[in-house]
Design a protein around this motif. Structure first.
Motif, PDB file in Angstrom:
ATOM      1  N   PHE A 398       7.021 -15.187  -5.501  1.00  0.00           N
ATOM      2  CA  PHE A 398       7.155 -14.046  -6.410  1.00  0.00           C
ATOM      3  C   PHE A 398       5.811 -13.722  -7.064  1.00  0.00           C
ATOM      4  N   ALA A 399       5.095 -14.737  -7.533  1.00  0.00           N
ATOM      5  CA  ALA A 399       3.818 -14.525  -8.213  1.00  0.00           C
ATOM      6  C   ALA A 399       2.788 -13.894  -7.276  1.00  0.00           C
ATOM      7  N   LEU A 400       2.752 -14.337  -6.027  1.00  0.00           N
ATOM      8  CA  LEU A 400       1.819 -13.760  -5.059  1.00  0.00           C
ATOM      9  C   LEU A 400       2.139 -12.289  -4.810  1.00  0.00           C
ATOM     10  N   SER A 401       3.402 -11.955  -4.668  1.00  0.00           N
ATOM     11  CA  SER A 401       3.796 -10.561  -4.463  1.00  0.00           C
ATOM     12  C   SER A 401       3.380  -9.697  -5.648  1.00  0.00           C
ATOM     13  N   SER A 402       3.544 -10.220  -6.850  1.00  0.00           N
ATOM     14  CA  SER A 402       3.138  -9.494  -8.053  1.00  0.00           C
ATOM     15  C   SER A 402       1.642  -9.214  -8.057  1.00  0.00           C
ATOM     16  N   SER A 403       0.847 -10.204  -7.707  1.00  0.00           N
ATOM     17  CA  SER A 403      -0.610 -10.039  -7.693  1.00  0.00           C
ATOM     18  C   SER A 403      -1.047  -8.970  -6.710  1.00  0.00           C
ATOM     19  N   LEU A 404      -0.428  -8.938  -5.545  1.00  0.00           N
ATOM     20  CA  LEU A 404      -0.796  -7.952  -4.536  1.00  0.00           C
ATOM     21  C   LEU A 404      -0.393  -6.541  -4.964  1.00  0.00           C
ATOM     22  N   ALA A 405       0.734  -6.410  -5.647  1.00  0.00           N
ATOM     23  CA  ALA A 405       1.125  -5.095  -6.165  1.00  0.00           C
ATOM     24  C   ALA A 405       0.091  -4.584  -7.163  1.00  0.00           C
ATOM     25  N   ALA A 406      -0.433  -5.468  -7.994  1.00  0.00           N
ATOM     26  CA  ALA A 406      -1.469  -5.074  -8.958  1.00  0.00           C
ATOM     27  C   ALA A 406      -2.752  -4.638  -8.239  1.00  0.00           C
ATOM     28  N   ILE A 407      -3.092  -5.313  -7.161  1.00  0.00           N
ATOM     29  CA  ILE A 407      -4.263  -4.915  -6.372  1.00  0.00           C
ATOM     30  C   ILE A 407      -4.055  -3.520  -5.768  1.00  0.00           C
ATOM     31  N   GLY A 408      -2.822  -3.221  -5.355  1.00  0.00           N
ATOM     32  CA  GLY A 408      -2.519  -1.895  -4.830  1.00  0.00           C
ATOM     33  C   GLY A 408      -2.750  -0.801  -5.849  1.00  0.00           C
ATOM     34  N   VAL A 409      -2.432  -1.070  -7.122  1.00  0.00           N
ATOM     35  CA  VAL A 409      -2.697  -0.113  -8.198  1.00  0.00           C
ATOM     36  C   VAL A 409      -4.192   0.194  -8.279  1.00  0.00           C
ATOM     37  N   LEU A 410      -5.008  -0.841  -8.258  1.00  0.00           N
ATOM     38  CA  LEU A 410      -6.460  -0.652  -8.334  1.00  0.00           C
ATOM     39  C   LEU A 410      -6.988   0.129  -7.135  1.00  0.00           C
ATOM     40  N   ALA A 411      -6.445  -0.146  -5.961  1.00  0.00           N
ATOM     41  CA  ALA A 411      -6.919   0.529  -4.751  1.00  0.00           C
ATOM     42  C   ALA A 411      -6.683   2.029  -4.814  1.00  0.00           C
ATOM     43  N   ILE A 412      -5.476   2.445  -5.199  1.00  0.00           N
ATOM     44  CA  ILE A 412      -5.178   3.878  -5.216  1.00  0.00           C
ATOM     45  C   ILE A 412      -5.921   4.572  -6.344  1.00  0.00           C
ATOM     46  N   TRP A 413      -6.144   3.880  -7.441  1.00  0.00           N
ATOM     47  CA  TRP A 413      -6.838   4.452  -8.593  1.00  0.00           C
ATOM     48  C   TRP A 413      -8.318   4.681  -8.294  1.00  0.00           C
ATOM     49  N   LEU A 414      -8.962   3.692  -7.659  1.00  0.00           N
ATOM     50  CA  LEU A 414     -10.412   3.744  -7.478  1.00  0.00           C
ATOM     51  C   LEU A 414     -10.856   4.402  -6.176  1.00  0.00           C
ATOM     52  N   MET A 415     -10.043   4.318  -5.132  1.00  0.00           N
ATOM     53  CA  MET A 415     -10.500   4.747  -3.805  1.00  0.00           C
ATOM     54  C   MET A 415     -10.088   6.166  -3.438  1.00  0.00           C
ATOM     55  N   VAL A 416      -9.058   6.707  -4.082  1.00  0.00           N
ATOM     56  CA  VAL A 416      -8.618   8.074  -3.776  1.00  0.00           C
ATOM     57  C   VAL A 416      -9.078   8.983  -4.905  1.00  0.00           C
ATOM     58  N   GLN A 417     -10.233   9.618  -4.713  1.00  0.00           N
ATOM     59  CA  GLN A 417     -10.845  10.464  -5.722  1.00  0.00           C
ATOM     60  C   GLN A 417     -10.964  11.903  -5.218  1.00  0.00           C
ATOM     61  N   GLU A 418     -11.008  12.847  -6.156  1.00  0.00           N
ATOM     62  CA  GLU A 418     -11.068  14.274  -5.803  1.00  0.00           C
ATOM     63  C   GLU A 418     -12.250  14.584  -4.888  1.00  0.00           C
ATOM     64  N   LYS A 419     -13.411  14.010  -5.198  1.00  0.00           N
ATOM     65  CA  LYS A 419     -14.611  14.347  -4.425  1.00  0.00           C
ATOM     66  C   LYS A 419     -14.502  13.881  -2.977  1.00  0.00           C
ATOM     67  N   SER A 420     -14.069  12.644  -2.785  1.00  0.00           N
ATOM     68  CA  SER A 420     -13.989  12.119  -1.419  1.00  0.00           C
ATOM     69  C   SER A 420     -12.908  12.815  -0.620  1.00  0.00           C
ATOM     70  N   VAL A 421     -11.788  13.159  -1.267  1.00  0.00           N
ATOM     71  CA  VAL A 421     -10.738  13.907  -0.581  1.00  0.00           C
ATOM     72  C   VAL A 421     -11.228  15.300  -0.232  1.00  0.00           C
ATOM     73  N   GLY A 422     -11.957  15.926  -1.155  1.00  0.00           N
ATOM     74  CA  GLY A 422     -12.515  17.258  -0.895  1.00  0.00           C
ATOM     75  C   GLY A 422     -13.424  17.276   0.314  1.00  0.00           C
ATOM     76  N   ARG A 423     -14.228  16.214   0.476  1.00  0.00           N
ATOM     77  CA  ARG A 423     -15.117  16.145   1.655  1.00  0.00           C
ATOM     78  C   ARG A 423     -14.330  16.084   2.948  1.00  0.00           C
ATOM     79  N   LEU A 424     -13.204  15.355   2.938  1.00  0.00           N
ATOM     80  CA  LEU A 424     -12.380  15.277   4.135  1.00  0.00           C
ATOM     81  C   LEU A 424     -11.725  16.615   4.438  1.00  0.00           C
ATOM     82  N   ARG A 425     -11.259  17.300   3.425  1.00  0.00           N
ATOM     83  CA  ARG A 425     -10.603  18.576   3.623  1.00  0.00           C
ATOM     84  C   ARG A 425     -11.517  19.624   4.241  1.00  0.00           C
ATOM     85  N   HIS A 426     -12.802  19.495   3.950  1.00  0.00           N
ATOM     86  CA  HIS A 426     -13.761  20.460   4.465  1.00  0.00           C
ATOM     87  C   HIS A 426     -14.647  19.855   5.534  1.00  0.00           C
TER      88      HIS A 426
END
Length: 429
Positions: A398-426
């Motif tokens: 259970f504790a390991l699963s919890s830790s990985l879920a928290a890492i997922g929060v950081l990944a989506i927060w830091l890696m999916v940004q308006e600027k980088s998505v905009g570059r892909l769109r264009h």
């Protein structure tokens, strides 16, 4: 109604998800019986759960590529036929090795399901309905897991565990026939779809090409531009985190209830429904909340990311608390709440991917993301099995699963940004 046939397609995809997870959860429901019948220990059972994902991960990508190339109608029909065959074949396994082979083949056949579903939704739904459509169609998945507990458990008690796999296989063949009759790759190809609905869908579709971009250049564009981009990898990491929680629950909750909470098969079959009912509500709510946020703010990235961060963050907290729960009511309540919030995230991930990647690349890119995300299916069941077998116990899992879920929060927060998505769109110029 003249403009509502796409929701018939959504219902078919809902049923496909239900069957998929009914199939997958069946083995975990009867695991306590099979362990005794075939003399399998916890570590071996963990490897057996994981073996499904050996073929599944590869064919997530292959299925997405095939859906782009040959269309989701043919790909889904073939996949459904093969997964029904190999699910039924599980009933004839007489030893551990035969069960392992059937499980790997079953995983290969189910691999195209997620990405082909996403491709179908991309073809059939306007952008403003994408979150709702993904949420409602994918709600069938945890509902299938919920049905598996009483259906498979009680059938196994009454007629033996092998009969339950035969029944599920027959349901798969029925769905396959309905899919072939009712679905077409594009709305305009179906005689039941009105011109008004075709226009409604096309008018709000996200093409993600700059004005005047050359269509042939877009088609020839390297897929690696998307696969290795920061936003796509961020979505993949968040999806991986969700899947780790999912496959830990899907594989080991029945054994947790019987081995740790000391329930018998009959009572486990009833109690085991509750987390998956929470997950079903999460799937539906996640899509509705995401689309409503988009409607109110006009910012699609914020709408999708907010739901993923909320879902994985609350799931991480509840799973961590569940690792310390000593009473059955507290454990069930925390797991059900964790499931509700965790299952708000996958439809937001799929919808977010549709807003990052152009439609002509969504099958292959979605398949790649699904491949990476479903590596969790190899890791979660086997790691959990070894933790239980060699003394660390359920609390550490259970504790390991919890830790990985928290890492997922950081990944989506830091890696999916308006600027980088905009570059892909264009990207196509």
């Amino acid at each position: 109604m003249k403009t509502r046939y796409r929701w018939t397609i959504a219902f078919l995809l809902f049923l496909a998800g239900m069957l998929n997870y009914l199939d997958r959860a069946a083995l975990s429901v009867v695991a306590p019986i099979i362990k005794n019948d075939l003399h399998i220990n916890d570590a071996q059972m963990g490897l057996l759960f994981s073996s499904f994902f050996i073929g599944y991960c590869v064919f997530c990508f292959v299925g997405g590529w095939a859906a782009d190339r040959y269309g989701p109608r043919r790909v889904f029909m073939l996949a459904a036929g093969f997964w029904s065959i190999f699910c039924g074949a599980t009933a004839f396994a007489s030893n551990y090795a035969m069960l392992m082979v059937a499980r790997v083949a079953f995983g290969v056949a189910e691999g195209p399901m997620g990405t082909t579903t996403n491709k179908s939704i991309s073809n059939w739904f306007p952008r403003r309905e994408a979150g709702r459509a993904v949420g409602l169609t994918n709600a069938g998945q945890p509902l299938g897991a919920a049905i598996a507990a009483p259906l498979v458990g009680l059938v196994a008690l009454q007629f033996g565990w092998r009969i339950s796999f035969v029944v599920i296989a027959l349901l798969g063949f029925v769905w396959m026939a309905c899919w072939w009759r009712c679905f077409r790759d594009q709305p305009a190809e179906h005689p039941a779809v009105s011109q008004e609905e075709v226009i409604l869908i096309a008018a709000d579709r996200q093409t993600m090409q700059v004005a005047g971009a050359d269509a042939n250049a877009a088609a020839d564009e390297r897929i690696t531009r998307y696969l290795l981009s920061m936003p796509v990898l961020g979505v993949a990491l968040a999806f991986f985190a969700f899947n780790y929680v999912l496959y830990f629950f899907l594989s080991w909750l029945p054994s947790y209830f019987t081995d740790y909470q000391h329930l018998d098969i009959k009572h486990m079959s009833v109690i085991g429904v509750l987390p998956w009912l929470g997950a079903t509500a999460g799937f539906i709510l996640g899509g509705l909340i995401s689309d409503e946020l988009y409607k109110r703010t006009g910012n699609v990235l914020f709408a999708r990311k907010a739901v993923i961060i909320l879902g994985l963050g609350m799931a991480a907290l509840c799973v961590l608390l569940a690792s310390r729960a000593t009473s059955l009511p507290a454990a069930v309540a925390l797991i059900a709440i964790a499931s509700l919030f965790a299952f708000m995230t996958p439809q937001a991930c799929w919808s977010l991917l549709q807003d990052i990647v152009p439609s002509h690349k969504i099958g292959a890119t979605g398949g790649f993301v699904h491949l990476l995300a479903n590596l969790a299916g190899i890791l979660a069941p086997s790691i959990t099995g070894f933790l239980i077998q060699y003394g660390a116990g359920y609390a550490s899992a259970f504790a390991l699963s919890s830790s990985l879920a928290a890492i997922g929060v950081l990944a989506i927060w830091l890696m999916v940004q308006e600027k980088s998505v905009g570059r892909l769109r264009h990207a196509v110029a």
